[in-house]
Design a protein around this motif. Structure first.
Motif, PDB file in Angstrom:
ATOM      1  N   ALA A 135     -11.755  -5.963  -1.871  1.00  0.00           N
ATOM      2  CA  ALA A 135     -12.284  -5.125  -0.792  1.00  0.00           C
ATOM      3  C   ALA A 135     -12.523  -3.683  -1.243  1.00  0.00           C
ATOM      4  CB  ALA A 135     -11.336  -5.148   0.400  1.00  0.00           C
ATOM      5  N   GLY A 136     -12.073  -3.340  -2.467  1.00  0.00           N
ATOM      6  CA  GLY A 136     -12.322  -2.009  -2.995  1.00  0.00           C
ATOM      7  C   GLY A 136     -11.234  -0.990  -2.735  1.00  0.00           C
ATOM      8  N   PHE A 137     -10.101  -1.425  -2.210  1.00  0.00           N
ATOM      9  CA  PHE A 137      -9.003  -0.499  -1.930  1.00  0.00           C
ATOM     10  C   PHE A 137      -8.135  -0.224  -3.151  1.00  0.00           C
ATOM     11  CE2 PHE A 137      -9.855  -2.252   2.309  1.00  0.00           C
ATOM     12  CZ  PHE A 137     -10.035  -1.072   3.012  1.00  0.00           C
TER      13      PHE A 137
ATOM     14  N   LEU B 157      -4.184   2.665  -6.490  1.00  0.00           N
ATOM     15  CA  LEU B 157      -5.144   2.980  -5.426  1.00  0.00           C
ATOM     16  C   LEU B 157      -6.494   3.319  -6.028  1.00  0.00           C
ATOM     17  CD1 LEU B 157      -3.038   5.190  -3.003  1.00  0.00           C
ATOM     18  CD2 LEU B 157      -3.681   2.798  -2.727  1.00  0.00           C
ATOM     19  N   HIS B 158      -7.537   2.872  -5.368  1.00  0.00           N
ATOM     20  CA  HIS B 158      -8.898   3.132  -5.823  1.00  0.00           C
ATOM     21  C   HIS B 158      -9.468   4.403  -5.185  1.00  0.00           C
ATOM     22  CE1 HIS B 158     -12.858   2.199  -7.348  1.00  0.00           C
ATOM     23  NE2 HIS B 158     -13.356   2.349  -6.140  1.00  0.00           N
ATOM     24  N   PHE B 159      -8.749   5.000  -4.252  1.00  0.00           N
ATOM     25  CA  PHE B 159      -9.265   6.138  -3.493  1.00  0.00           C
ATOM     26  C   PHE B 159      -8.206   7.223  -3.397  1.00  0.00           C
ATOM     27  CE2 PHE B 159      -7.505   2.919  -0.731  1.00  0.00           C
ATOM     28  CZ  PHE B 159      -6.610   3.624   0.027  1.00  0.00           C
ATOM     29  N   ASP B 160      -8.610   8.382  -2.960  1.00  0.00           N
ATOM     30  CA  ASP B 160      -7.700   9.510  -2.770  1.00  0.00           C
ATOM     31  C   ASP B 160      -7.016   9.370  -1.420  1.00  0.00           C
ATOM     32  OD1 ASP B 160      -6.374  11.905  -2.590  1.00  0.00           O
ATOM     33  OD2 ASP B 160      -8.159  13.148  -2.680  1.00  0.00           O
ATOM     34  N   GLN B 161      -5.710   9.058  -1.412  1.00  0.00           N
ATOM     35  CA  GLN B 161      -5.014   8.794  -0.165  1.00  0.00           C
ATOM     36  C   GLN B 161      -4.899  10.037   0.716  1.00  0.00           C
ATOM     37  OE1 GLN B 161      -3.349   9.374  -2.896  1.00  0.00           O
ATOM     38  NE2 GLN B 161      -1.422  10.341  -2.444  1.00  0.00           N
ATOM     39  N   SER B 162      -5.063  11.223   0.173  1.00  0.00           N
ATOM     40  CA  SER B 162      -4.952  12.423   1.000  1.00  0.00           C
ATOM     41  C   SER B 162      -6.133  12.540   1.958  1.00  0.00           C
ATOM     42  CB  SER B 162      -4.867  13.674   0.114  1.00  0.00           C
ATOM     43  OG  SER B 162      -6.086  13.879  -0.576  1.00  0.00           O
ATOM     44  N   ARG B 163      -7.199  11.785   1.693  1.00  0.00           N
ATOM     45  CA  ARG B 163      -8.378  11.844   2.552  1.00  0.00           C
ATOM     46  C   ARG B 163      -8.539  10.575   3.386  1.00  0.00           C
ATOM     47  NH1 ARG B 163     -13.408  13.507  -0.802  1.00  0.00           N
ATOM     48  NH2 ARG B 163     -14.204  13.136   1.273  1.00  0.00           N
ATOM     49  N   THR B 164      -7.507   9.741   3.431  1.00  0.00           N
ATOM     50  CA  THR B 164      -7.597   8.463   4.101  1.00  0.00           C
ATOM     51  C   THR B 164      -6.489   8.320   5.130  1.00  0.00           C
ATOM     52  OG1 THR B 164      -8.474   7.526   2.070  1.00  0.00           O
ATOM     53  CG2 THR B 164      -7.689   5.972   3.720  1.00  0.00           C
TER      54      THR B 164
ATOM     55  N   MET C  78       0.829  -1.188   0.000  1.00  0.00           N
ATOM     56  CA  MET C  78       0.000   0.000   0.000  1.00  0.00           C
ATOM     57  C   MET C  78       0.875   1.254   0.000  1.00  0.00           C
ATOM     58  SD  MET C  78      -3.279  -0.818  -0.008  1.00  0.00           S
ATOM     59  CE  MET C  78      -4.217   0.491   0.691  1.00  0.00           C
ATOM     60  N   GLN C  79       1.959   1.232   0.740  1.00  0.00           N
ATOM     61  CA  GLN C  79       2.830   2.407   0.788  1.00  0.00           C
ATOM     62  C   GLN C  79       3.422   2.702  -0.582  1.00  0.00           C
ATOM     63  OE1 GLN C  79       3.354   4.432   3.568  1.00  0.00           O
ATOM     64  NE2 GLN C  79       4.163   5.756   1.972  1.00  0.00           N
ATOM     65  N   HIS C  80       3.849   1.674  -1.284  1.00  0.00           N
ATOM     66  CA  HIS C  80       4.404   1.845  -2.634  1.00  0.00           C
ATOM     67  C   HIS C  80       3.380   2.527  -3.528  1.00  0.00           C
ATOM     68  CE1 HIS C  80       6.613   0.705  -6.318  1.00  0.00           C
ATOM     69  NE2 HIS C  80       5.401   0.537  -6.813  1.00  0.00           N
ATOM     70  N   LEU C  81       2.135   2.076  -3.470  1.00  0.00           N
ATOM     71  CA  LEU C  81       1.081   2.647  -4.313  1.00  0.00           C
ATOM     72  C   LEU C  81       0.733   4.069  -3.891  1.00  0.00           C
ATOM     73  CD1 LEU C  81      -1.173  -0.500  -4.596  1.00  0.00           C
ATOM     74  CD2 LEU C  81       0.378   0.413  -6.323  1.00  0.00           C
ATOM     75  N   ALA C  82       0.719   4.328  -2.598  1.00  0.00           N
ATOM     76  CA  ALA C  82       0.424   5.679  -2.118  1.00  0.00           C
ATOM     77  C   ALA C  82       1.517   6.653  -2.532  1.00  0.00           C
ATOM     78  CB  ALA C  82       0.269   5.681  -0.596  1.00  0.00           C
ATOM     79  N   ASP C  83       2.768   6.208  -2.466  1.00  0.00           N
ATOM     80  CA  ASP C  83       3.884   7.067  -2.868  1.00  0.00           C
ATOM     81  C   ASP C  83       3.822   7.425  -4.344  1.00  0.00           C
ATOM     82  OD1 ASP C  83       4.898   7.019  -0.306  1.00  0.00           O
ATOM     83  OD2 ASP C  83       6.417   5.487  -0.749  1.00  0.00           O
ATOM     84  N   ARG C  84       3.234   6.558  -5.151  1.00  0.00           N
ATOM     85  CA  ARG C  84       3.190   6.767  -6.599  1.00  0.00           C
ATOM     86  C   ARG C  84       1.808   7.123  -7.108  1.00  0.00           C
ATOM     87  NH1 ARG C  84       6.841   3.884  -4.694  1.00  0.00           N
ATOM     88  NH2 ARG C  84       8.903   3.718  -5.570  1.00  0.00           N
ATOM     89  N   HIS C  85       0.878   7.432  -6.196  1.00  0.00           N
ATOM     90  CA  HIS C  85      -0.483   7.787  -6.601  1.00  0.00           C
ATOM     91  C   HIS C  85      -0.454   8.986  -7.551  1.00  0.00           C
ATOM     92  CE1 HIS C  85      -4.787   7.783  -6.367  1.00  0.00           C
ATOM     93  NE2 HIS C  85      -4.799   9.056  -6.048  1.00  0.00           N
TER      94      HIS C  85
END
Length: 65
Positions: free
Chosen positions: A39-41, A54-61, A1-8
């Motif tokens: 699970a929709g993440f 990522l399926h969602f905006d990580q800045s709001r999660t 998840m961190q890898h994907l968030a870093d590259r969102h």
């Protein structure tokens, strides 16, 4: 998840790009990412590369580890 968030915002990441640097067996990671997709993440692009994003905006999660 961190890898994907870093590259969102940069597009999807192939499974190998996540498994290799972390020395995680690709099949093990694929099972985990499949569960997170169901699970929709995550979004998954099927195919040989098996890219995920990522399926969602990580800045709001908030994710507690």
């Amino acid at each position: 998840m961190q890898h994907l968030a870093d590259r969102h915002g940069e597009g999807s990441s192939p499974l190998a790009a996540m498994a290799g640097p972390q020395k995680i067996p690709a099949r093990f990671l694929e099972v985990i990412l499949s569960e997170l997709t169901r699970a929709g993440f995550l979004n998954c692009c099927a195919g040989e590369a098996g890219t995920y994003g990522l399926h969602f905006d990580q800045s709001r999660t908030l994710l507690a580890i």
